[in-house]
Enzyme design. Structure first.
Site, PDB file in Angstrom:
ATOM      1  N   LYS A 105      56.739 -37.492 -14.698  1.00 13.30           N
ATOM      2  CA  LYS A 105      57.358 -36.242 -15.150  1.00 13.30           C
ATOM      3  C   LYS A 105      57.807 -35.462 -13.920  1.00 13.30           C
ATOM      4  O   LYS A 105      57.011 -35.265 -12.991  1.00 13.30           O
ATOM      5  CB  LYS A 105      56.344 -35.428 -15.973  1.00 13.30           C
ATOM      6  CG  LYS A 105      56.947 -34.228 -16.671  1.00 13.30           C
ATOM      7  CD  LYS A 105      55.963 -33.562 -17.631  1.00 13.30           C
ATOM      8  CE  LYS A 105      56.650 -32.457 -18.415  1.00 13.30           C
ATOM      9  NZ  LYS A 105      55.740 -31.804 -19.387  1.00 13.30           N
ATOM     10  N   GLU A 144      50.525 -44.896   9.631  1.00 12.71           N
ATOM     11  CA  GLU A 144      49.986 -43.857  10.520  1.00 12.71           C
ATOM     12  C   GLU A 144      48.461 -43.742  10.352  1.00 12.71           C
ATOM     13  O   GLU A 144      47.754 -43.360  11.280  1.00 12.71           O
ATOM     14  CB  GLU A 144      50.681 -42.522  10.206  1.00 12.71           C
ATOM     15  CG  GLU A 144      50.522 -41.486  11.308  1.00 12.71           C
ATOM     16  CD  GLU A 144      51.222 -40.170  10.980  1.00 12.71           C
ATOM     17  OE1 GLU A 144      52.039 -40.125  10.031  1.00 12.71           O
ATOM     18  OE2 GLU A 144      50.952 -39.191  11.690  1.00 12.71           O
ATOM     19  N   TYR A 157      53.994 -21.738 -28.560  1.00 13.72           N
ATOM     20  CA  TYR A 157      53.771 -22.752 -29.588  1.00 13.72           C
ATOM     21  C   TYR A 157      52.436 -23.418 -29.283  1.00 13.72           C
ATOM     22  O   TYR A 157      51.895 -23.299 -28.186  1.00 13.72           O
ATOM     23  CB  TYR A 157      54.916 -23.780 -29.615  1.00 13.72           C
ATOM     24  CG  TYR A 157      54.916 -24.738 -28.445  1.00 13.72           C
ATOM     25  CD1 TYR A 157      55.513 -24.393 -27.231  1.00 13.72           C
ATOM     26  CD2 TYR A 157      54.298 -25.985 -28.541  1.00 13.72           C
ATOM     27  CE1 TYR A 157      55.496 -25.252 -26.156  1.00 13.72           C
ATOM     28  CE2 TYR A 157      54.282 -26.863 -27.462  1.00 13.72           C
ATOM     29  CZ  TYR A 157      54.879 -26.487 -26.272  1.00 13.72           C
ATOM     30  OH  TYR A 157      54.868 -27.341 -25.206  1.00 13.72           O
ATOM     31  N   THR A 197      53.476 -31.804 -27.658  1.00 16.30           N
ATOM     32  CA  THR A 197      54.537 -30.887 -28.090  1.00 16.30           C
ATOM     33  C   THR A 197      55.379 -31.503 -29.191  1.00 16.30           C
ATOM     34  O   THR A 197      55.905 -30.793 -30.042  1.00 16.30           O
ATOM     35  CB  THR A 197      55.404 -30.513 -26.863  1.00 16.30           C
ATOM     36  OG1 THR A 197      54.582 -29.748 -25.985  1.00 16.30           O
ATOM     37  CG2 THR A 197      56.625 -29.707 -27.245  1.00 16.30           C
ATOM     38  N   SER A 224      48.259 -32.991 -24.466  1.00 16.65           N
ATOM     39  CA  SER A 224      47.837 -34.083 -23.570  1.00 16.65           C
ATOM     40  C   SER A 224      47.172 -33.566 -22.299  1.00 16.65           C
ATOM     41  O   SER A 224      46.592 -34.333 -21.539  1.00 16.65           O
ATOM     42  CB  SER A 224      49.000 -35.017 -23.242  1.00 16.65           C
ATOM     43  OG  SER A 224      49.881 -34.447 -22.320  1.00 16.65           O
ATOM     44  N   GLN A 225      47.201 -32.238 -22.073  1.00 15.52           N
ATOM     45  CA  GLN A 225      46.384 -31.677 -20.986  1.00 15.52           C
ATOM     46  C   GLN A 225      44.900 -31.886 -21.278  1.00 15.52           C
ATOM     47  O   GLN A 225      44.078 -31.868 -20.360  1.00 15.52           O
ATOM     48  CB  GLN A 225      46.703 -30.180 -20.781  1.00 15.52           C
ATOM     49  CG  GLN A 225      46.477 -29.282 -22.000  1.00 15.52           C
ATOM     50  CD  GLN A 225      47.654 -29.273 -22.980  1.00 15.52           C
ATOM     51  OE1 GLN A 225      48.543 -30.113 -22.904  1.00 15.52           O
ATOM     52  NE2 GLN A 225      47.664 -28.305 -23.894  1.00 15.52           N
ATOM     53  N   THR A 254      53.722 -34.759 -23.214  1.00 12.84           N
ATOM     54  CA  THR A 254      54.408 -35.289 -22.027  1.00 12.84           C
ATOM     55  C   THR A 254      53.633 -35.047 -20.725  1.00 12.84           C
ATOM     56  O   THR A 254      53.885 -35.716 -19.733  1.00 12.84           O
ATOM     57  CB  THR A 254      55.812 -34.657 -21.878  1.00 12.84           C
ATOM     58  OG1 THR A 254      55.675 -33.244 -21.741  1.00 12.84           O
ATOM     59  CG2 THR A 254      56.691 -34.991 -23.066  1.00 12.84           C
ATOM     60  N   ASP A 255      52.691 -34.097 -20.732  1.00 13.52           N
ATOM     61  CA  ASP A 255      52.042 -33.731 -19.465  1.00 13.52           C
ATOM     62  C   ASP A 255      51.294 -34.899 -18.818  1.00 13.52           C
ATOM     63  O   ASP A 255      51.302 -35.047 -17.592  1.00 13.52           O
ATOM     64  CB  ASP A 255      51.064 -32.565 -19.681  1.00 13.52           C
ATOM     65  CG  ASP A 255      51.778 -31.251 -19.992  1.00 13.52           C
ATOM     66  OD1 ASP A 255      53.000 -31.183 -19.798  1.00 13.52           O
ATOM     67  OD2 ASP A 255      51.103 -30.305 -20.422  1.00 13.52           O
TER      68      ASP A 255
HETATM   69  N1  ASP Z   1      51.280 -29.554 -22.976  1.00 14.67           N
HETATM   70  C1  ASP Z   1      52.049 -30.457 -23.802  1.00 14.67           C
HETATM   71  C2  ASP Z   1      51.321 -31.780 -23.849  1.00 14.67           C
HETATM   72  O1  ASP Z   1      51.355 -32.504 -22.896  1.00 14.67           O
HETATM   73  C3  ASP Z   1      53.425 -30.599 -23.253  1.00 14.67           C
HETATM   74  C4  ASP Z   1      54.314 -31.617 -23.954  1.00 14.67           C
HETATM   75  O2  ASP Z   1      53.935 -32.404 -24.784  1.00 14.67           O
HETATM   76  O3  ASP Z   1      55.525 -31.638 -23.605  1.00 14.67           O
HETATM   77  O4  ASP Z   1      50.698 -32.067 -24.831  1.00 14.67           O
END
Ligand code: ASP
Length: 388
Positions: free
Chosen positions: A225, A343, A86, A73, A119-120, A152-153
């Site tokens: 995250k 456990e 986006y 992102t 990053s997915q 960020t993912d």
């Molecule tokens: N889907 C985005 C990614 O991880 C989300 C982000 O960067 O915040 O590339």
């Protein structure tokens, strides 16, 4: 890590108190050395608090920082036909740097595009390319630190991977943003500036790979995250942040670790397949069987509570472990330790406990262990325990 964290925090406070009261920086081993005006504490000197945030490189000029871009992102741009839509991974490394006024006063930057993806879609090929390039840059002595821009993912997984395969004491800092580059109040430029400040700071040395967003600095081991949309999404739930960044300073609130885990050679892609099995009520062993039928060489349980799951699943996991599949129990809870033999009887099942590593990072570690032929449950447990 819990008791270690308390001890580290206590030690950090003590060192901070000594610095404040005496104006001296303490060196590992206890010898106090005079320090003049406030300035970044040298690597190995414990908590780094002070200004300026950046310093001369080994060559005497501004620190040399390589920015390696992978997308996310932070490089995202709005879709013209949607109010909220986006697409990640559109802007280039150069575009990102140009959007940060005054960044050339912090460091001498070079830019490289390693990938440009959300990053997915992050994968072994990009990890390996990134790790090899970082090791090459450090080996050539051409940079004082590396910044990786990333979505960020899955930033925490890439950070953890790099932390385990980059052995330089020079900092690797991953950075992303929650709002695309075209958004009102885009957080990317400020985050990128913070990341360059950290990568350029002498006090960042010896701390491995870190993640910085929203003025807050985290270790690769603990960062995660925690919120789908907030700019304050990253937390270190077990240790707390490593430090904070503002326009003038990088302030570490935790000392440089005295001893870090060993590093693996960069494996070749694809890495061995390791799947995560997510536990829930009314659970059956089907996901375990499914993963094995696709050739999984490792299984990580995102267990309920303390890494627990229903009896049929435990039975299937144990059977897999006894057939040579690496099986590690972690937890879906989000914080706290997955305790060995509490456990769930790991000794009897042939499983290992992830301690404080979450399922996503446990999966990466099992991939690295499998890639290095470490499959014996006692040795697997040892690798998790050394990161404890
Ligand atoms: N889907 C985005 C990614 O991880 C989300 C982000 O960067 O915040 O590339």
């Amino acid at each position: 890590m819990r008791s270690r964290t308390v001890l580290l925090r206590f030690a950090a406070l003590l060192v901070g108190a000594v610095v404040v009261l005496t104006g001296c920086g303490a060196r590992p081993g206890g010898a106090a050395t005079p320090s003049s005006a406030p300035g970044p504490v040298r690597a190995g000197a414990g908590v780094g608090v002070g200004k300026p945030a950046h310093a001369a490189s080994d060559s005497g000029s501004l620190p040399r920082i390589a920015v390696l871009a992978t997308g996310g992102t932070i490089a995202g741009k709005a879709n013209a036909n949607s109010a909220v839509g986006y697409t990640a991974g559109q802007a280039t490394a150069e575009d990102l740097i140009k959007a940060v006024p005054g960044i050339d006063k912090v460091a001498t930057l070079s830019a490289e595009q390693i990938a440009n993806i959300g990053s997915q879609d992050m994968n072994d090929q990009v990890w390996v390319k990134l790790a090899n390039r970082i090791n090459e840059l450090f080996a050539e002595g051409k940079v004082d630190g590396v910044v990786v821009t990333h979505g960020t993912d899955t930033i925490e997984e890439t950070a953890f991977f790099l932390d385990n395969v980059v052995s330089s004491d020079r900092p690797v800092v991953l950075v992303g943003s929650m709002r695309p580059a075209t958004a009102l109040s885009a957080d990317g430029p400020a985050n990128l500036r913070s990341a360059v400040q950290v990568a350029a700071a002498p006090s960042a040395r010896g701390r491995g790979t870190m993640v910085v967003l929203n003025d807050t600095l985290h270790s690769a081991d603990d960062v995660t995250k925690t919120n789908t949309t907030s700019v304050q999404t990253f937390k270190s739930p077990n240790t707390g942040p490593l430090g904070y960044v503002d326009a003038a300073a990088v302030n570490f609130v935790q000392p440089v670790p005295q001893r870090r885990h060993s590093h693996f050679p960069v494996p070749s892609a694809p890495l061995p397949r390791v799947d995560i099995v997510y536990s829930h009520s009314n659970m059956t062993a089907d996901p375990v069987k499914e993963a094995l039928s696709h050739g999984a060489k490792g299984l990580v349980l995102a267990g309920v509570g303390d890494g627990n799951t229903a009896k049929p699943v435990l039975d299937a996991l144990s059977k897999a472990a006894k057939s040579g599949v690496v099986v590690v129990r972690s937890s879906r809870v989000g914080s706290g330790e997955t305790v060995r033999n509490a456990e769930v009887d790991d000794d009897r099942l042939g499983t290992s406990a992830a301690h404080f590593l979450n399922p996503a990072k446990s999966r990466v570690l099992v991939q690295l262990l499998q890639a290095n032929g470490i499959t014996d449950p006692a040795k697997v447990q040892e690798e998790f325990t050394t990161r404890y």
